[in-house]
Design an enzyme around this catalytic site. Structure first.
Site, mmCIF file in Angstrom:
data_model
loop_
_atom_site.group_PDB
_atom_site.id
_atom_site.type_symbol
_atom_site.label_atom_id
_atom_site.label_comp_id
_atom_site.label_asym_id
_atom_site.label_seq_id
_atom_site.Cartn_x
_atom_site.Cartn_y
_atom_site.Cartn_z
ATOM 1 N N TYR A 231 0.837 -1.200 0.000
ATOM 2 C CA TYR A 231 0.000 0.000 0.000
ATOM 3 C C TYR A 231 0.882 1.264 0.000
ATOM 4 C CZ TYR A 231 -3.660 -3.421 0.572
ATOM 5 O OH TYR A 231 -4.490 -4.498 0.365
ATOM 6 N N ARG B 246 3.540 -1.536 10.932
ATOM 7 C CA ARG B 246 3.551 -2.849 10.285
ATOM 8 C C ARG B 246 4.331 -2.761 8.975
ATOM 9 N NH1 ARG B 246 -0.854 -7.507 8.374
ATOM 10 N NH2 ARG B 246 -0.049 -8.941 9.922
ATOM 11 N N GLY C 170 -4.188 -14.275 12.351
ATOM 12 C CA GLY C 170 -5.249 -13.745 11.513
ATOM 13 C C GLY C 170 -6.385 -14.732 11.351
ATOM 14 N N ARG C 171 -6.238 -15.636 10.375
ATOM 15 C CA ARG C 171 -7.327 -16.578 10.082
ATOM 16 C C ARG C 171 -7.742 -17.406 11.299
ATOM 17 N NH1 ARG C 171 -4.115 -18.764 5.170
ATOM 18 N NH2 ARG C 171 -2.514 -18.086 6.663
HETATM 19 C C1 FNR Z 1 -5.614 -9.974 5.907
HETATM 20 N N1 FNR Z 1 -4.407 -9.306 6.190
HETATM 21 C C2 FNR Z 1 -4.419 -7.955 6.446
HETATM 22 N N2 FNR Z 1 -3.250 -7.301 6.775
HETATM 23 C C3 FNR Z 1 -3.269 -5.996 7.112
HETATM 24 O O1 FNR Z 1 -2.207 -5.440 7.437
HETATM 25 N N3 FNR Z 1 -4.444 -5.295 7.132
HETATM 26 C C4 FNR Z 1 -5.632 -5.858 6.785
HETATM 27 O O2 FNR Z 1 -6.682 -5.202 6.836
HETATM 28 C C5 FNR Z 1 -5.632 -7.230 6.401
HETATM 29 N N4 FNR Z 1 -6.772 -7.859 6.022
HETATM 30 C C6 FNR Z 1 -6.802 -9.224 5.828
HETATM 31 C C7 FNR Z 1 -8.028 -9.863 5.603
HETATM 32 C C8 FNR Z 1 -8.070 -11.251 5.474
HETATM 33 C C9 FNR Z 1 -9.397 -11.928 5.292
HETATM 34 C C10 FNR Z 1 -6.867 -11.992 5.551
HETATM 35 C C11 FNR Z 1 -6.897 -13.498 5.451
HETATM 36 C C12 FNR Z 1 -5.669 -11.359 5.756
HETATM 37 C C13 FNR Z 1 -3.204 -10.092 6.510
HETATM 38 C C14 FNR Z 1 -3.289 -10.605 7.947
HETATM 39 O O3 FNR Z 1 -3.122 -9.550 8.875
HETATM 40 C C15 FNR Z 1 -2.218 -11.667 8.266
HETATM 41 O O4 FNR Z 1 -0.960 -11.113 7.996
HETATM 42 C C16 FNR Z 1 -2.447 -12.927 7.456
HETATM 43 O O5 FNR Z 1 -3.783 -13.376 7.580
HETATM 44 C C17 FNR Z 1 -1.488 -14.045 7.865
HETATM 45 O O6 FNR Z 1 -1.745 -14.441 9.184
HETATM 46 P P1 FNR Z 1 -2.536 -15.832 9.504
HETATM 47 O O7 FNR Z 1 -3.924 -15.688 8.963
HETATM 48 O O8 FNR Z 1 -1.801 -16.924 8.786
HETATM 49 O O9 FNR Z 1 -2.476 -15.942 10.987
#
Ligand code: FNR
Length: 375
Positions: free
Chosen positions: A188, A235, A324-325
């Site tokens: 971004y 971040r 996240g997920r």
């Molecule tokens: C994200 N991610 C994300 N990152 C961020 O900096 N701002 C955001 O708004 C989002 N939105 C977002 C939505 C969805 C549905 C997903 C799956 C991911 C990235 C997120 O913060 C994270 O880095 C990843 O999901 C990887 O972590 P997990 O899910 O493996 O624990």
């Protein structure tokens, strides 16, 4: 399985947190329309997850210009601020803590999201070729459209961008947020300034590392002056290659930014790992170098399990880990880690947009137990 350290308290800047299981920022595209305003449903969703040591909110645009996806919340109108104030009030009542993630998408946008159909803005007029923007079209249908070619920001416009960030941070603190997270990751606007392929500027904001970092550090300094550096997190995702990011100096830049943030004593540095989504993995040497460069709270995020997170914290390479997920599907993730219980599986079809389904209806251990007792 021991998760002793992961579940232990931590102080981040001036904020005391109950554990090191943080909720990652997660765009869920459920702000009310028109106006991109946080709702009671959004508050309910976050409250369900308020046992996280820290909730980091979904990315929240600091201006209409900073929006790249329909239905994401903003923090630049009074109505948006009031919506967030309601969310924070409920989280605090539940004993939780929350940071607001401030977002300007830069070139990852489409004219349909911009005022008067103008072009999105970026460091340089280079389009993100393989990147989509989620829009509501004039006929009311939703679509993932290619991003539009951005216009390069004039040097004279950059103080206005910094002011938008500062105003957003001021509103966030007024709404009650405990911390601010500056989103300088995932391709971004601020990441577009950091990366070599997206920043081709010839003014004081392009060229060498110091210049490419200038806008981010101006934003950090301005927000710190407004709210205190002990309330500011950043971040970064140095290894991220989606959204057409190809940074020839990615690691050197990551370490340089970390050193600069260390000098500024920001509360935390948050590294988003994206190998789960096709970017290269973060090498161990880089983790060690980063730990040396930044002595504040360091957190990582990306495909962690409780075991992996505990090991990273035990090895002293991180202080906390964001999930996240797992948090989408497990509102009581902390309880599940504590009890070493099974996790629910997230449903990607309800990640973005829609209603309570796939948002506030994931079962907790307690709800499952209560059902069993009734049966
Ligand atoms: C994200 N991610 C994300 N990152 C961020 O900096 N701002 C955001 O708004 C989002 N939105 C977002 C939505 C969805 C549905 C997903 C799956 C991911 C990235 C997120 O913060 C994270 O880095 C990843 O999901 C990887 O972590 P997990 O899910 O493996 O624990």
């Amino acid at each position: 399985m021991s998760t002793k350290k992961l579940l232990s308290p931590i102080r981040v800047g001036s904020t005391q947190l109950a554990n090191r299981v943080f909720m990652a920022p997660l765009t869920r595209s459920r702000a009310s329309q028109p106006g991109d305003i946080p709702t009671q449903l959004n508050a309910d969703y976050y409250v369900q997850r308020s046992t996280a040591g820290l909730i980091i909110s979904e990315a929240t645009q600091i201006s209409q210009q900073g929006q790249g996806y329909a239905l994401t919340p903003g923090i630049y109108t009074d109505a948006q601020e009031a919506g967030w104030k309601n969310v924070v009030k409920h989280i605090h009542a539940a004993g939780g803590r929350i940071a607001l993630q401030l977002w300007h998408v830069g070139r990852v946008s489409n004219r349909l999201l911009q005022a008067d159909g103008q072009a999105p803005v970026a460091p340089s007029a280079i389009r993100a070729e393989n990147t989509k923007s989620f829009v509501i079209q004039p006929d009311g249908t939703a679509a993932n459209l290619p991003t539009d070619t951005p216009r390069a920001l004039e040097t004279s416009e950059l103080p206005g961008i910094v002011a938008d960030y500062t105003q957003a941070a001021r509103r966030a603190i007024r709404a009650g947020f405990d911390l601010i997270e500056i989103h300088a990751a995932n391709g971004y606007l601020l990441h577009q300034f950091l990366a070599t392929n997206t920043n081709q500027r010839t003014d004081a904001y392009g060229g060498n590392k110091e210049n490419r970092t200038r806008l981010l550090l101006e934003v950090v300094d301005a927000i710190s002056a407004e709210v205190g550096a002990d309330k500011v997190g950043v971040r970064l995702s140095p290894h991220f290659t989606l959204h057409d990011i190809q940074d020839a100096e990615a690691e050197a830049m990551g370490l340089y930014v970390a050193e600069q943030l260390n000098i500024r004593k920001v509360a935390y540095l948050h590294i988003a790992e994206s190998d789960w989504a096709g970017s290269p993995a973060v090498p161990i040497e880089f983790r060690h170098a980063l730990r040396k460069a930044f002595t504040g709270t360091l957190l990582y995020c990306g495909n962690y399990t409780a075991v992996k997170a505990e090991a990273l914290i035990q090895s002293n390479l991180a202080d906390a880990v964001a999930f996240g997920r797992p948090f989408i599907a497990n509102p009581d993730l902390v309880a599940r880690f504590t009890l070493d219980a099974d996790l629910n599986t997230p449903d990607p079809s309800t990640f973005y947009g829609g209603d309570a389904r796939g948002y506030t209806d994931y079962p907790t251990l307690k709800s499952v137990r209560d059902l069993a007792v009734q049966a």
